[in-house]
Scaffold this motif. Sequence first.
Motif, mmCIF file in Angstrom:
data_model
loop_
_atom_site.group_PDB
_atom_site.id
_atom_site.type_symbol
_atom_site.label_atom_id
_atom_site.label_comp_id
_atom_site.label_asym_id
_atom_site.label_seq_id
_atom_site.Cartn_x
_atom_site.Cartn_y
_atom_site.Cartn_z
ATOM 1 N N ILE A 62 0.771 -1.113 -0.038
ATOM 2 C CA ILE A 62 -0.141 0.009 0.149
ATOM 3 C C ILE A 62 1.018 1.397 -0.138
ATOM 4 C CG2 ILE A 62 -0.281 0.156 2.593
ATOM 5 C CD1 ILE A 62 -3.396 1.036 1.854
ATOM 6 N N SER A 63 2.053 1.349 0.715
ATOM 7 C CA SER A 63 2.995 2.261 0.455
ATOM 8 C C SER A 63 3.378 2.760 -0.878
ATOM 9 C CB SER A 63 4.030 2.230 1.620
ATOM 10 O OG SER A 63 4.840 1.015 1.261
ATOM 11 N N TYR A 64 3.226 1.756 -1.756
ATOM 12 C CA TYR A 64 3.716 2.112 -3.075
ATOM 13 C C TYR A 64 2.448 2.592 -4.073
ATOM 14 C CZ TYR A 64 5.399 1.265 -7.905
ATOM 15 O OH TYR A 64 5.537 1.418 -9.313
ATOM 16 N N PHE A 65 1.433 1.588 -3.745
ATOM 17 C CA PHE A 65 0.128 1.702 -4.753
ATOM 18 C C PHE A 65 -0.724 2.748 -4.146
ATOM 19 C CE2 PHE A 65 1.781 -2.797 -5.796
ATOM 20 C CZ PHE A 65 2.164 -2.638 -7.192
ATOM 21 N N ALA A 66 -0.888 3.062 -3.094
ATOM 22 C CA ALA A 66 -1.756 3.975 -2.477
ATOM 23 C C ALA A 66 -1.067 4.678 -1.342
ATOM 24 C CB ALA A 66 -3.138 3.195 -2.043
ATOM 25 N N ILE A 67 -0.117 5.776 -1.827
ATOM 26 C CA ILE A 67 0.824 6.453 -0.808
ATOM 27 C C ILE A 67 -0.044 7.245 0.207
ATOM 28 C CG2 ILE A 67 2.483 8.098 -0.509
ATOM 29 C CD1 ILE A 67 3.439 7.151 -3.504
ATOM 30 N N PRO A 68 0.054 7.219 1.407
ATOM 31 C CA PRO A 68 -0.602 8.118 2.189
ATOM 32 C C PRO A 68 -0.371 9.544 1.933
ATOM 33 C CG PRO A 68 0.478 6.515 3.524
ATOM 34 C CD PRO A 68 1.183 6.041 2.200
ATOM 35 N N MET A 69 -1.398 10.412 2.091
ATOM 36 C CA MET A 69 -1.120 11.874 1.399
ATOM 37 C C MET A 69 -1.268 12.949 2.490
ATOM 38 S SD MET A 69 -0.564 11.381 -1.671
ATOM 39 C CE MET A 69 -0.709 12.985 -2.338
ATOM 40 N N ALA A 70 -1.566 12.412 3.633
ATOM 41 C CA ALA A 70 -1.719 13.671 4.618
ATOM 42 C C ALA A 70 -0.569 14.760 4.757
ATOM 43 C CB ALA A 70 -1.731 12.961 6.202
ATOM 44 N N LEU A 71 0.542 14.201 4.479
ATOM 45 C CA LEU A 71 1.580 15.380 4.706
ATOM 46 C C LEU A 71 1.359 16.392 3.264
ATOM 47 C CD1 LEU A 71 4.742 13.622 5.948
ATOM 48 C CD2 LEU A 71 3.561 15.533 6.696
ATOM 49 N N LYS A 72 1.366 15.681 2.181
ATOM 50 C CA LYS A 72 1.230 16.462 0.812
ATOM 51 C C LYS A 72 -0.160 17.386 1.070
ATOM 52 C CE LYS A 72 1.406 16.393 -4.259
ATOM 53 N NZ LYS A 72 1.478 15.763 -5.426
ATOM 54 N N PHE A 73 -1.015 17.004 1.331
ATOM 55 C CA PHE A 73 -2.380 17.563 1.437
ATOM 56 C C PHE A 73 -2.296 18.885 2.291
ATOM 57 C CE2 PHE A 73 -5.376 13.877 -0.010
ATOM 58 C CZ PHE A 73 -4.955 13.724 -1.231
ATOM 59 N N ASP A 74 -1.508 18.561 3.317
ATOM 60 C CA ASP A 74 -1.335 19.604 4.345
ATOM 61 C C ASP A 74 -0.382 20.615 3.952
ATOM 62 O OD1 ASP A 74 -1.580 20.659 7.058
ATOM 63 O OD2 ASP A 74 0.725 20.042 7.477
ATOM 64 N N ASP A 75 0.444 20.158 3.214
ATOM 65 C CA ASP A 75 1.420 21.279 2.676
ATOM 66 C C ASP A 75 0.677 22.178 1.653
ATOM 67 O OD1 ASP A 75 3.542 20.481 4.149
ATOM 68 O OD2 ASP A 75 4.499 19.243 2.470
ATOM 69 N N LEU A 76 -0.041 21.596 0.739
ATOM 70 C CA LEU A 76 -0.777 22.379 -0.317
ATOM 71 C C LEU A 76 -1.842 23.138 0.304
ATOM 72 C CD1 LEU A 76 -1.266 19.646 -3.127
ATOM 73 C CD2 LEU A 76 -0.218 22.001 -3.293
ATOM 74 N N TYR A 77 -2.419 22.537 1.434
ATOM 75 C CA TYR A 77 -3.630 23.491 2.028
ATOM 76 C C TYR A 77 -2.806 24.598 2.805
ATOM 77 C CZ TYR A 77 -7.252 24.743 5.436
ATOM 78 O OH TYR A 77 -8.307 25.364 5.952
#
Length: 340
Positions: free
Chosen positions: A176-191
């Motif tokens: 899952i860490s390859y096929f469905a990478i957690p996005m909390a950090l990226k989403f937080d950065d963009l927000y």
Amino acid sequence: MKTKEKNSFSIFDFFDPNGNDKLSDLSGMSLLDLVVLIDDMYISYRDNLCYSPDITFGIELEFEKALKDKIEESFNKFSLDSWILKDEINIKDGAEVNSPILVDNASNWKELRRVCLQIQKYGVIGEKCGGHIHIGAQMIGSEINSWLNFLRLWSVYENIIYRFSCGEFLSCRRGISYFAIPMALKFDDLYNLFKKLNFDLQFLLANLCSSRMQAVNFCHIDKQNIDCFNDGNTFEIRCNMGTLNYIIWQNYVNFYLAFVNYCKSNNFNYDIVDKRYKLVCDKFCNLRLYNEVYIEQALELSDMIFDKNIDKFYFLRQYFKSLEVSNDFIKAKRFTKKRF
């Protein structure tokens, strides 16, 4: 809340299924009683979830040890020609079934049920199998605040989403860490970047499309016609564990549609979400912590996105999984009940 002997009551003896009790206000023995009641209940199949027919979705169902010839024969027999069977190259002896565009009605849920029952005869779910859900992007539309709310809510509650998305299992699937990478950090950065630069939706979506191997894949969105229905204008939820249980599929869909609906509502509660952010932001993208159970946080999310108790309880039952925690790929205690 009175206590009765185990199995002598239903949770709906205490809560109106169509009511909207604020579960996150419960504490002490009342909270303990609620958890016991939820653990004693089963999720059942429903003919519909009461979503508007202009809300569209589709599913991709992966499985292994696939007898593809047999599946094709059974699909032809039951007039399931619109469900497309494909090879899944990332899984040994794997296959994938893609649904047509679906809306929430009895006919489509009946078809999904039939598809799952046929595949159960000729395939199994293994630890590499995913279950992807495409949601028509017109459901959120072109209002940037709705997308920002989605990023914020997802990042703050991603740990809850991942455990729920394990379906009938206690931990995330392998890879899952390859096929469905957690996005909390990226989403937080963009927000947070938006708060500084106030960019437009096109910039936001362009920065969300860096890879399709994310927990949420935005690469299919038609950026110029985001408000319009068309076959390809979707975003894809990729973090779900594969399942051949049609009740869990229905529960997946119900959760994500309610989640998106809340993100575009006028009742989005920034105070609650921002307060929770301060408590969880240091745990973003830690998959091992995502396997843990966070009762208070889960109740909080259920109160925000659902307005009926039955939807809250069905979500919480799948999330709690009898409060069992494991990092191994094992099934939870069964929590669905077949009607047929």
